[in-house]
Motif scaffolding. Structure first.
Motif, PDB file in Angstrom:
ATOM      1  N   VAL A 183     -55.737 -11.133  59.851  1.00 40.12           N
ATOM      2  CA  VAL A 183     -56.308  -9.870  60.319  1.00 40.12           C
ATOM      3  C   VAL A 183     -57.743 -10.079  60.794  1.00 40.12           C
ATOM      4  N   ALA A 184     -58.506 -10.894  60.031  1.00 42.98           N
ATOM      5  CA  ALA A 184     -59.882 -11.199  60.416  1.00 42.98           C
ATOM      6  C   ALA A 184     -59.915 -11.954  61.740  1.00 42.98           C
ATOM      7  N   VAL A 185     -58.981 -12.894  61.919  1.00 41.32           N
ATOM      8  CA  VAL A 185     -58.888 -13.647  63.175  1.00 41.32           C
ATOM      9  C   VAL A 185     -58.601 -12.696  64.336  1.00 41.32           C
ATOM     10  N   THR A 186     -57.656 -11.788  64.143  1.00 40.53           N
ATOM     11  CA  THR A 186     -57.281 -10.831  65.192  1.00 40.53           C
ATOM     12  C   THR A 186     -58.443  -9.913  65.556  1.00 40.53           C
ATOM     13  N   VAL A 187     -59.091  -9.350  64.541  1.00 40.97           N
ATOM     14  CA  VAL A 187     -60.201  -8.422  64.785  1.00 40.97           C
ATOM     15  C   VAL A 187     -61.360  -9.133  65.472  1.00 40.97           C
ATOM     16  N   LEU A 188     -61.719 -10.322  64.972  1.00 41.62           N
ATOM     17  CA  LEU A 188     -62.837 -11.065  65.552  1.00 41.62           C
ATOM     18  C   LEU A 188     -62.537 -11.489  66.986  1.00 41.62           C
ATOM     19  N   THR A 189     -61.279 -11.891  67.231  1.00 44.63           N
ATOM     20  CA  THR A 189     -60.876 -12.267  68.589  1.00 44.63           C
ATOM     21  C   THR A 189     -61.018 -11.089  69.542  1.00 44.63           C
ATOM     22  N   ILE A 190     -60.537  -9.930  69.146  1.00 43.51           N
ATOM     23  CA  ILE A 190     -60.607  -8.741  69.989  1.00 43.51           C
ATOM     24  C   ILE A 190     -62.057  -8.344  70.254  1.00 43.51           C
ATOM     25  N   LEU A 191     -62.884  -8.383  69.214  1.00 35.67           N
ATOM     26  CA  LEU A 191     -64.294  -8.012  69.368  1.00 35.67           C
ATOM     27  C   LEU A 191     -65.015  -8.954  70.330  1.00 35.67           C
ATOM     28  N   MET A 192     -64.732 -10.243  70.232  1.00 33.90           N
ATOM     29  CA  MET A 192     -65.404 -11.202  71.124  1.00 33.90           C
ATOM     30  C   MET A 192     -64.879 -11.091  72.550  1.00 33.90           C
ATOM     31  N   ILE A 193     -63.577 -10.801  72.704  1.00 27.66           N
ATOM     32  CA  ILE A 193     -63.045 -10.587  74.052  1.00 27.66           C
ATOM     33  C   ILE A 193     -63.734  -9.386  74.694  1.00 27.66           C
ATOM     34  N   LEU A 194     -63.889  -8.305  73.933  1.00 19.61           N
ATOM     35  CA  LEU A 194     -64.564  -7.119  74.450  1.00 19.61           C
ATOM     36  C   LEU A 194     -66.024  -7.416  74.781  1.00 19.61           C
ATOM     37  N   ALA A 195     -66.696  -8.193  73.914  1.00 22.02           N
ATOM     38  CA  ALA A 195     -68.111  -8.510  74.126  1.00 22.02           C
ATOM     39  C   ALA A 195     -68.296  -9.375  75.363  1.00 22.02           C
ATOM     40  N   MET A 196     -67.485 -10.423  75.502  1.00 26.20           N
ATOM     41  CA  MET A 196     -67.645 -11.313  76.648  1.00 26.20           C
ATOM     42  C   MET A 196     -67.243 -10.616  77.950  1.00 26.20           C
ATOM     43  N   THR A 197     -66.250  -9.739  77.869  1.00 29.83           N
ATOM     44  CA  THR A 197     -65.836  -8.977  79.053  1.00 29.83           C
ATOM     45  C   THR A 197     -66.933  -8.012  79.475  1.00 29.83           C
ATOM     46  N   ALA A 198     -67.554  -7.336  78.511  1.00 33.64           N
ATOM     47  CA  ALA A 198     -68.648  -6.410  78.824  1.00 33.64           C
ATOM     48  C   ALA A 198     -69.813  -7.155  79.465  1.00 33.64           C
ATOM     49  N   ALA A 199     -70.158  -8.323  78.919  1.00 35.67           N
ATOM     50  CA  ALA A 199     -71.259  -9.114  79.469  1.00 35.67           C
ATOM     51  C   ALA A 199     -70.959  -9.543  80.902  1.00 35.67           C
ATOM     52  N   GLN A 200     -69.717  -9.992  81.143  1.00 35.74           N
ATOM     53  CA  GLN A 200     -69.337 -10.413  82.485  1.00 35.74           C
ATOM     54  C   GLN A 200     -69.313  -9.230  83.443  1.00 35.74           C
ATOM     55  N   PHE A 201     -68.833  -8.082  82.969  1.00 38.18           N
ATOM     56  CA  PHE A 201     -68.783  -6.879  83.813  1.00 38.18           C
ATOM     57  C   PHE A 201     -70.194  -6.472  84.240  1.00 38.18           C
ATOM     58  N   ILE A 202     -71.120  -6.478  83.295  1.00 39.83           N
ATOM     59  CA  ILE A 202     -72.511  -6.125  83.608  1.00 39.83           C
ATOM     60  C   ILE A 202     -73.118  -7.127  84.583  1.00 39.83           C
ATOM     61  N   THR A 203     -72.793  -8.418  84.378  1.00 35.90           N
ATOM     62  CA  THR A 203     -73.301  -9.460  85.270  1.00 35.90           C
ATOM     63  C   THR A 203     -72.824  -9.228  86.698  1.00 35.90           C
ATOM     64  N   GLN A 204     -71.527  -8.929  86.866  1.00 35.45           N
ATOM     65  CA  GLN A 204     -70.984  -8.679  88.198  1.00 35.45           C
ATOM     66  C   GLN A 204     -71.598  -7.419  88.815  1.00 35.45           C
ATOM     67  N   LYS A 205     -71.809  -6.392  87.988  1.00 43.26           N
ATOM     68  CA  LYS A 205     -72.425  -5.164  88.495  1.00 43.26           C
ATOM     69  C   LYS A 205     -73.849  -5.421  88.947  1.00 43.26           C
ATOM     70  N   GLN A 206     -74.549  -6.350  88.272  1.00 45.77           N
ATOM     71  CA  GLN A 206     -75.903  -6.714  88.692  1.00 45.77           C
ATOM     72  C   GLN A 206     -75.878  -7.296  90.102  1.00 45.77           C
ATOM     73  N   ILE A 207     -74.887  -8.140  90.360  1.00 47.58           N
ATOM     74  CA  ILE A 207     -74.760  -8.735  91.694  1.00 47.58           C
ATOM     75  C   ILE A 207     -74.463  -7.657  92.726  1.00 47.58           C
ATOM     76  N   MET A 208     -73.522  -6.778  92.412  1.00 48.12           N
ATOM     77  CA  MET A 208     -73.080  -5.763  93.358  1.00 48.12           C
ATOM     78  C   MET A 208     -74.140  -4.693  93.588  1.00 48.12           C
ATOM     79  N   ALA A 209     -74.989  -4.432  92.573  1.00 49.72           N
ATOM     80  CA  ALA A 209     -76.017  -3.397  92.706  1.00 49.72           C
ATOM     81  C   ALA A 209     -77.076  -3.774  93.724  1.00 49.72           C
ATOM     82  N   ARG A 210     -77.136  -5.066  94.075  1.00 52.02           N
ATOM     83  CA  ARG A 210     -78.128  -5.523  95.041  1.00 52.02           C
ATOM     84  C   ARG A 210     -77.613  -5.386  96.468  1.00 52.02           C
ATOM     85  N   ASN A 211     -76.420  -4.867  96.643  1.00 51.97           N
ATOM     86  CA  ASN A 211     -75.793  -4.794  97.969  1.00 51.97           C
ATOM     87  C   ASN A 211     -75.200  -3.402  98.154  1.00 51.97           C
TER      88      ASN A 211
END
Length: 276
Positions: free
Chosen positions: A177-205
């Motif tokens: 259960v700890a593995v599942t929860v931690l995996t999901i939390l990190m997937i959400l965290a890394m996805t959010a970071a990547q989404f913000i990074t891409q939005k930073q690129i797009m906001a300049r155009n």
């Protein structure tokens, strides 16, 4: 040893050597050698070393992205010029003129991907190191620069009850259960970071012409494709690899925020109304 293993061998040694160096240093200041947080900090140290070494490449990537934006009007005019022309001579002429535009602006479509391409072998090397932890611990072998004792320590280490060598699909003991929860939390965290990074690129155009450019269409695709990649990869990779991936994505997000803010011309016509 197959061809891929031969290519990855030096990367596995370098990755494991850096991890061991941080682990030994942390152990030397009193952190438990077999503790999951000691190994987690060693993985974070690996991220810091690799990403710090890539800073010059990252700056070149930002400059390449800027040049790609500047040449979009020329590419649009070229596409309009050859619109509807599908014969071989026209396609060849268009390709030659397109390469001339890239050369004029001192860039190419692959420049923006350089940091990712350079980092990829290190990422897969870490995956190979951590994926072999369990087997090597049982067989009495080391992995790369890691001794058998260190392999056993890593195999037995965990954070929040989740073993660092476990994955969502392949648990290796501990609390699934700890593995599942931690995996999901990190997937959400890394996805959010990547989404913000891409939005930073797009906001300049933000101009209509820039928004319809091939470069920006590519960024829009990445904005929605990468979360799927992270989701699929997240359930396959061990917790230790997810830690590397998550920290690396946050490094990229923060680094790009500061580099964009210092970029010459930021907030000019091409980035009018945008922000980091």
């Amino acid at each position: 040893m197959d061809f891929f293993e031969t290519i990855m061998f030096p990367f596995k040694w370098l990755v494991s050597f850096i991890m061991v160096g941080f682990h030994e240093g942390l152990s030397g200041i009193g952190m438990p050698a077999a503790d999951g947080w000691t190994w987690t900090l060693a993985i974070i140290g690996l991220v810091l070393v690799i990403r710090a070494a890539l800073i010059p490449v990252f700056v070149k990537q930002i400059n390449a992205q800027r040049r790609m934006r500047l040449l979009q009007p020329d590419l649009k005019n070229l596409q309009d010029k050859y619109k509807g022309k599908t014969d071989p001579l026209s396609r060849q002429a268009m390709a030659q003129e397109q390469m001339a535009i890239y050369k004029k602006h001192g860039t190419n479509p692959f420049s923006a991907c350089l940091p990712l391409l350079i980092q990829t072998p290190f990422f897969f090397a870490l995956f190979q190191v951590l994926a072999g932890i369990g087997t090597n611990a049982r067989e009495g072998q080391g992995v790369g620069a890691m001794s058998h004792e260190q392999v056993v320590q890593f195999d037995q280490s965990s954070i929040f009850g989740a073993p660092l060598s476990a994955s969502f699909l392949h648990g290796t003991g501990g609390d699934q259960v700890a593995v599942t929860v931690l995996t999901i939390l990190m997937i959400l965290a890394m996805t959010a970071a990547q989404f913000i990074t891409q939005k930073q690129i797009m906001a300049r155009n933000v101009s209509e012409e820039a928004a319809e450019s091939p470069f920006m269409q590519q960024q829009k695709v990445l904005l929605y494709i990468l979360p799927i990649v992270f989701g699929v990869g997240g359930i396959i990779f061990p917790i230790g690899v997810l830690i590397y991936w998550t920290v690396s994505n946050f490094w990229t997000m923060v680094q790009q925020f500061f580099v964009i803010g210092r970029e010459p011309g930021h907030g000019s016509v091409e980035g009018r109304g945008g922000g980091a």
